[in-house]
Design a protein around this motif. Structure first.
Motif, short mmCIF file in Angstrom:
data_model
loop_
_atom_site.label_atom_id
_atom_site.label_comp_id
_atom_site.label_asym_id
_atom_site.label_seq_id
_atom_site.Cartn_x
_atom_site.Cartn_y
_atom_site.Cartn_z
N CYS A 229 -0.80 -4.24 -12.16
CA CYS A 229 -0.36 -5.18 -11.13
C CYS A 229 -0.10 -6.56 -11.72
N CYS B 177 0.85 -1.20 0.00
CA CYS B 177 0.00 0.00 0.00
C CYS B 177 0.87 1.24 0.00
N ILE C 91 -4.77 -8.96 -5.77
CA ILE C 91 -5.18 -7.58 -5.55
C ILE C 91 -6.15 -7.53 -4.38
N ILE D 157 -5.93 -1.92 -4.31
CA ILE D 157 -6.45 -1.13 -5.43
C ILE D 157 -7.48 -0.16 -4.84
N ARG D 158 -7.01 1.03 -4.56
CA ARG D 158 -7.87 2.07 -3.96
C ARG D 158 -7.36 3.41 -4.46
N PRO D 159 -8.14 4.11 -5.26
CA PRO D 159 -7.62 5.31 -5.93
C PRO D 159 -7.49 6.54 -5.04
N ASP E 280 -5.02 0.07 -12.99
CA ASP E 280 -4.05 -0.32 -11.96
C ASP E 280 -4.01 -1.83 -11.78
N ILE E 281 -5.15 -2.48 -11.87
CA ILE E 281 -5.20 -3.94 -11.74
C ILE E 281 -4.42 -4.60 -12.86
N MET F 115 -8.95 2.20 -11.43
CA MET F 115 -8.71 0.93 -10.74
C MET F 115 -8.49 -0.21 -11.72
N ILE G 33 5.59 -1.10 -6.78
CA ILE G 33 5.13 -2.47 -7.04
C ILE G 33 6.25 -3.30 -7.67
N THR H 137 -3.52 2.78 -3.67
CA THR H 137 -2.70 2.05 -4.63
C THR H 137 -1.28 2.62 -4.70
N VAL I 187 -1.61 -6.42 -3.80
CA VAL I 187 -1.54 -4.96 -3.93
C VAL I 187 -2.93 -4.36 -3.74
#
Length: 244
Positions: free
Chosen positions: A82, A28, A90, A58-60, A78-79, A75, A43, A37, A56
């Motif tokens: 990752c 985080c 995630i 995933i929270r903007p 980002d996923i 999101m 990462i 994120t 990881v």
């Protein structure tokens, strides 16, 4: 033997978690607001730490878990990032305005994960009906839910955590988290019948700066710019030994 997950906000913390014996980190940024994120760079570099799994978040942004279309698009990107960078899983969470699991959004996020492990984070603790929410997460195909049992700490949430573990009946992992330390981890696991546990295990680390400009804050007024929190390998080790 229970699995220990440590939330980590840096490569150094990932190494400390590994050295302390944790089996997995939740990577985080901005842990002081519950985690958002992390950057692609973090990462990628944390993934280089051998001998430990990595999920990881995933929270903007901080704040609530009610997301608009722009945030959902972020999101999803980002996923996919990752996945490309080799994350094992995630950690997601989205709610409707009424306090239910936003299953439509979660389906989109899970689809983007393309087979990565899925943890639903402590947005669960903000939902209005945890028993109904648990069934929805099982239906979505989530692997685990991180929860304090809708209490201020996981220790205080033991009664609901136990109920949820019984309701789950092996269909999803209930992972207690929040306020977990070496003095209560074993008690929480024993009392709830759970097999995974989540802790921060952090300590304050002083800055190496020699020149210091006092009276100026980059964040909240009065915050200490010359200290940060990092994972404490000794506390991780103590938690791990307590739950063997």
């Amino acid at each position: 033997m229970a699995l220990l997950e440590i939330c980590a906000g840096s490569v150094e913390s990932a190494i400390a978690a590994r050295d302390g014996g944790a089996q997995r980190i939740e990577l985080c940024a901005a842990l002081e607001i519950g985690g958002i994120t992390p950057s692609a760079g973090l990462i990628a570099e944390a993934r280089k730490v051998e001998g430990i799994g990595m999920n990881v978040i995933i929270r903007p942004r901080g704040g609530d878990f009610l997301y608009n279309e722009n945030e959902i698009a972020c999101m999803i990107r980002d996923i996919k990032l990752c996945s490309a960078l080799g994350a094992d899983g995630i950690v997601i969470g989205a709610l409707t305005a009424e306090g239910d699991i936003d299953t439509a959004t979660c389906k989109r996020l899970i689809a983007a994960a393309d087979g990565m492990s899925i943890t639903f984070h402590r947005a669960f603790d903000m939902c209005r009906d945890p028993r109904k929410a648990l069934e929805e997460l099982i239906e979505l195909g989530c692997d685990r839910v991180l929860t304090s049992g809708q209490a201020a700490t996981a220790e205080a949430g033991i009664p609901l955590l136990k109920e949820l573990a019984e309701q789950a009946a092996g269909r999803i992992i209930i992972m207690p988290g929040c306020g977990v330390n070496s003095s209560n981890a074993a008690k929480i696991l024993q009392a709830t019948g759970t097999t995974e546990i989540h802790a921060s295990a952090r300590k304050s680390v002083g800055s190496g700066m020699i020149f210091r400009h006092s009276g100026v804050s980059m964040g909240n007024l009065g915050s200490d710019e010359y200290a940060r929190k990092e994972t404490d390998a000794d506390e991780v080790r103590a938690i791990k030994e307590s739950i063997l």
